[in-house]
Structures are given as C-alpha cells and as structure tokens.
Design a protein around this motif. Structure first.
Motif, PDB file in Angstrom:
ATOM      1  N   GLN A  75       0.872  -1.318   0.138  1.00 24.49           N
ATOM      2  CA  GLN A  75       0.042   0.047   0.100  1.00 24.49           C
ATOM      3  C   GLN A  75       0.970   1.148  -0.053  1.00 24.49           C
ATOM      4  O   GLN A  75       1.772   1.123   0.568  1.00 24.49           O
ATOM      5  N   VAL A  76       0.443   2.277  -0.439  1.00 28.89           N
ATOM      6  CA  VAL A  76       0.989   3.540  -0.787  1.00 28.89           C
ATOM      7  C   VAL A  76       0.022   4.542  -0.247  1.00 28.89           C
ATOM      8  O   VAL A  76      -1.111   4.923  -0.454  1.00 28.89           O
ATOM      9  N   GLN A  77       0.656   5.533   0.766  1.00 26.83           N
ATOM     10  CA  GLN A  77      -0.117   6.470   1.247  1.00 26.83           C
ATOM     11  C   GLN A  77       0.497   8.059   0.307  1.00 26.83           C
ATOM     12  O   GLN A  77       1.681   8.246   0.459  1.00 26.83           O
ATOM     13  N   LEU A  78      -0.381   8.962   0.057  1.00 27.38           N
ATOM     14  CA  LEU A  78      -0.149   9.819  -0.625  1.00 27.38           C
ATOM     15  C   LEU A  78      -0.369  11.254   0.362  1.00 27.38           C
ATOM     16  O   LEU A  78      -1.767  11.375   0.499  1.00 27.38           O
ATOM     17  N   VAL A  79       0.223  12.137   0.622  1.00 27.13           N
ATOM     18  CA  VAL A  79       0.003  13.355   1.225  1.00 27.13           C
ATOM     19  C   VAL A  79       0.384  14.555   0.192  1.00 27.13           C
ATOM     20  O   VAL A  79       1.614  14.775   0.129  1.00 27.13           O
ATOM     21  N   GLU A  80      -0.601  15.268  -0.090  1.00 28.90           N
ATOM     22  CA  GLU A  80      -0.415  16.564  -0.739  1.00 28.90           C
ATOM     23  C   GLU A  80      -0.382  17.817   0.170  1.00 28.90           C
ATOM     24  O   GLU A  80      -1.139  17.764   1.249  1.00 28.90           O
ATOM     25  N   SER A  81       0.481  18.812  -0.364  1.00 35.63           N
ATOM     26  CA  SER A  81       0.404  20.067   0.400  1.00 35.63           C
ATOM     27  C   SER A  81       0.661  21.103  -0.479  1.00 35.63           C
ATOM     28  O   SER A  81       1.143  20.959  -1.868  1.00 35.63           O
ATOM     29  N   GLY A  82       0.315  22.522  -0.237  1.00 33.76           N
ATOM     30  CA  GLY A  82       0.744  23.547  -1.240  1.00 33.76           C
ATOM     31  C   GLY A  82      -0.309  24.260  -1.848  1.00 33.76           C
ATOM     32  O   GLY A  82       0.016  25.310  -2.433  1.00 33.76           O
ATOM     33  N   GLY A  83      -1.656  23.720  -1.844  1.00 35.03           N
ATOM     34  CA  GLY A  83      -2.582  24.489  -2.336  1.00 35.03           C
ATOM     35  C   GLY A  83      -3.127  25.713  -1.534  1.00 35.03           C
ATOM     36  O   GLY A  83      -2.594  25.989  -0.488  1.00 35.03           O
ATOM     37  N   GLY A  84      -3.898  26.594  -2.238  1.00 40.77           N
ATOM     38  CA  GLY A  84      -4.395  27.761  -1.471  1.00 40.77           C
ATOM     39  C   GLY A  84      -5.102  28.619  -2.405  1.00 40.77           C
ATOM     40  O   GLY A  84      -5.368  28.335  -3.730  1.00 40.77           O
ATOM     41  N   LEU A  85      -5.158  29.981  -1.965  1.00 43.30           N
ATOM     42  CA  LEU A  85      -5.892  31.020  -2.675  1.00 43.30           C
ATOM     43  C   LEU A  85      -4.832  31.975  -3.170  1.00 43.30           C
ATOM     44  O   LEU A  85      -4.002  32.196  -2.456  1.00 43.30           O
ATOM     45  N   VAL A  86      -4.709  32.239  -4.427  1.00 42.90           N
ATOM     46  CA  VAL A  86      -3.769  33.283  -5.102  1.00 42.90           C
ATOM     47  C   VAL A  86      -4.528  34.087  -6.255  1.00 42.90           C
ATOM     48  O   VAL A  86      -5.655  33.496  -6.703  1.00 42.90           O
ATOM     49  N   GLN A  87      -3.883  34.981  -6.181  1.00 43.08           N
ATOM     50  CA  GLN A  87      -4.308  36.082  -7.258  1.00 43.08           C
ATOM     51  C   GLN A  87      -3.746  35.852  -8.793  1.00 43.08           C
ATOM     52  O   GLN A  87      -2.773  35.025  -8.791  1.00 43.08           O
ATOM     53  N   ALA A  88      -4.622  36.053  -9.593  1.00 43.50           N
ATOM     54  CA  ALA A  88      -4.223  35.894 -10.869  1.00 43.50           C
ATOM     55  C   ALA A  88      -2.744  36.176 -11.226  1.00 43.50           C
ATOM     56  O   ALA A  88      -2.458  37.467 -10.888  1.00 43.50           O
ATOM     57  N   GLY A  89      -1.825  35.807 -12.010  1.00 44.72           N
ATOM     58  CA  GLY A  89      -0.504  35.961 -12.146  1.00 44.72           C
ATOM     59  C   GLY A  89       0.293  35.477 -11.037  1.00 44.72           C
ATOM     60  O   GLY A  89       1.402  35.486 -11.185  1.00 44.72           O
ATOM     61  N   GLY A  90      -0.116  34.780  -9.952  1.00 44.27           N
ATOM     62  CA  GLY A  90       0.819  34.555  -8.755  1.00 44.27           C
ATOM     63  C   GLY A  90       1.350  33.054  -9.242  1.00 44.27           C
ATOM     64  O   GLY A  90       1.081  32.557 -10.164  1.00 44.27           O
ATOM     65  N   SER A  91       1.969  32.441  -8.103  1.00 42.42           N
ATOM     66  CA  SER A  91       2.682  31.102  -8.040  1.00 42.42           C
ATOM     67  C   SER A  91       2.485  30.432  -6.915  1.00 42.42           C
ATOM     68  O   SER A  91       2.109  30.763  -6.099  1.00 42.42           O
ATOM     69  N   LEU A  92       2.278  29.078  -7.054  1.00 42.65           N
ATOM     70  CA  LEU A  92       2.130  28.033  -6.037  1.00 42.65           C
ATOM     71  C   LEU A  92       3.000  26.744  -6.469  1.00 42.65           C
ATOM     72  O   LEU A  92       3.250  26.445  -7.806  1.00 42.65           O
ATOM     73  N   THR A  93       3.448  26.196  -5.487  1.00 43.24           N
ATOM     74  CA  THR A  93       4.022  24.786  -5.541  1.00 43.24           C
ATOM     75  C   THR A  93       3.457  23.799  -4.610  1.00 43.24           C
ATOM     76  O   THR A  93       3.374  24.314  -3.747  1.00 43.24           O
ATOM     77  N   LEU A  94       2.988  22.905  -5.561  1.00 46.34           N
ATOM     78  CA  LEU A  94       2.133  21.540  -4.949  1.00 46.34           C
ATOM     79  C   LEU A  94       3.314  20.800  -4.661  1.00 46.34           C
ATOM     80  O   LEU A  94       4.403  20.455  -5.350  1.00 46.34           O
ATOM     81  N   SER A  95       3.105  19.920  -3.562  1.00 48.86           N
ATOM     82  CA  SER A  95       4.054  18.948  -3.320  1.00 48.86           C
ATOM     83  C   SER A  95       3.180  17.493  -2.811  1.00 48.86           C
ATOM     84  O   SER A  95       2.102  17.639  -2.313  1.00 48.86           O
ATOM     85  N   CYS A  96       3.746  16.367  -3.229  1.00 45.77           N
ATOM     86  CA  CYS A  96       3.273  14.939  -2.794  1.00 45.77           C
ATOM     87  C   CYS A  96       4.048  14.031  -2.457  1.00 45.77           C
ATOM     88  O   CYS A  96       4.945  13.952  -3.400  1.00 45.77           O
ATOM     89  N   THR A  97       3.960  13.490  -1.274  1.00 42.95           N
ATOM     90  CA  THR A  97       5.049  12.561  -0.789  1.00 42.95           C
ATOM     91  C   THR A  97       4.463  11.376  -0.522  1.00 42.95           C
ATOM     92  O   THR A  97       3.256  11.251  -0.110  1.00 42.95           O
ATOM     93  N   ALA A  98       4.957  10.544  -0.897  1.00 46.39           N
ATOM     94  CA  ALA A  98       4.388   8.764  -0.974  1.00 46.39           C
ATOM     95  C   ALA A  98       5.238   8.318   0.026  1.00 46.39           C
ATOM     96  O   ALA A  98       6.499   8.341   0.171  1.00 46.39           O
ATOM     97  N   SER A  99       4.561   7.291   0.677  1.00 47.68           N
ATOM     98  CA  SER A  99       5.047   6.451   1.919  1.00 47.68           C
ATOM     99  C   SER A  99       4.441   5.307   1.837  1.00 47.68           C
ATOM    100  O   SER A  99       3.301   4.918   1.519  1.00 47.68           O
ATOM    101  N   GLY A 100       4.777   4.266   2.737  1.00 47.84           N
ATOM    102  CA  GLY A 100       4.458   2.839   2.657  1.00 47.84           C
ATOM    103  C   GLY A 100       5.235   1.803   2.337  1.00 47.84           C
ATOM    104  O   GLY A 100       6.304   2.044   1.957  1.00 47.84           O
ATOM    105  N   SER A 101       4.644   0.757   1.832  1.00 51.05           N
ATOM    106  CA  SER A 101       5.521  -0.507   1.393  1.00 51.05           C
ATOM    107  C   SER A 101       5.461  -0.499  -0.094  1.00 51.05           C
ATOM    108  O   SER A 101       4.336  -1.233  -0.453  1.00 51.05           O
ATOM    109  N   PHE A 102       6.649  -0.448  -0.739  1.00 51.86           N
ATOM    110  CA  PHE A 102       6.547  -0.436  -2.062  1.00 51.86           C
ATOM    111  C   PHE A 102       8.174  -0.936  -2.681  1.00 51.86           C
ATOM    112  O   PHE A 102       8.991  -0.340  -2.007  1.00 51.86           O
ATOM    113  N   LEU A 103       8.016  -1.359  -3.681  1.00 50.96           N
ATOM    114  CA  LEU A 103       9.623  -1.537  -4.509  1.00 50.96           C
ATOM    115  C   LEU A 103      10.035  -0.310  -4.907  1.00 50.96           C
ATOM    116  O   LEU A 103      11.279  -0.090  -4.777  1.00 50.96           O
TER     117      LEU A 103
END
Length: 120
Positions: free
Chosen positions: A1-29
């Motif tokens: 199984q893999v768990q994914l945790v996302e972050s970085g979303g939000g409210l921004v004005q047009a022309g602005g920037s955001l960086t999203l991240s997603c980290t995987a954890s769990g048991s996988f090869l």
C-alpha cells in the motif's frame, strides 16, 4: 500500500505562483510515473503533468510553459510549480503515483487532493 500526502494548495491572485508537493510513503518496491491531475467543478478530471521514473515529462497544453513538474526520488516526492496562474486553473489538484507493490505488482494510487483557487 502507498499513502500520498499533498500540500501547497491555496488561494492566489491571477498571475501568482504556487508549488504543490506530494509525498509517497508505505510499502513498495519502487515508484514509476508520478503525475498531477486536476478536477474543476462540473468538469472531468484531466492530466496536468506527468514525470516518468526517467524524468521524462509530459504537460497538458493548458499548463505548458507555465507549469513545471519535478521529482525527488530520495524523498519519494513529486512537485508541481505553477506560475502565472489564471482563474481557469482553479480546481482540486490530485497527485497520482504508479508504484510497484511487493505482492500486488504495479498499482495506481491517488492523493486526497488539494484545492487551488485563483482569483481574478
């Protein structure tokens, strides 16, 4: 199984920037492709960007030139840098990971999503 945790979303004005991240954890090869999708209200889920295990990248036309996907294999993390955001980029952004499970073989996993809202 893999768990994914996302972050970085939000409210921004047009022309602005955001960086999203997603980290995987769990048991996988290993982790193969990592991708970001988005889904706006009343619309189908669509691919935003994808990065392969070899770091080949694919972008939807809507984000080409504005979005950059990258990954840190040591941290099992995928990033989406979004510049020059537009109101039409408003959506829930979902991380998608293809991982090789020890017993089940190749599996596809989704994160819970992170809201991105771009105001005009």
């Amino acid at each position: 199984q893999v768990q994914l945790v996302e972050s970085g979303g939000g409210l921004v004005q047009a022309g602005g920037s955001l960086t999203l991240s997603c980290t995987a954890s769990g048991s996988f090869l290993l982790i193969r492709d990592m991708a970001w999708f988005r889904q706006a209200p009343g619309k189908q889920r669509e691919l935003v960007a994808l990065i392969s295990s070899g770091r080949d990248t694919t972008y939807a036309d809507s984000g080409s030139g504005r979005f950059t996907i990258s990954r840190d294999n040591a941290k099992n993390t995928v990033y989406l840098r979004m510049n020059n955001l537009k109101p039409e980029d408003t959506a829930v952004y979902l991380c998608n990971v293809q991982a090789l499970d020890r017993t089940l073989g190749p599996q596809n996993y989704w994160g819970q999503g992170t809201q991105v809202t771009v105001s005009s």
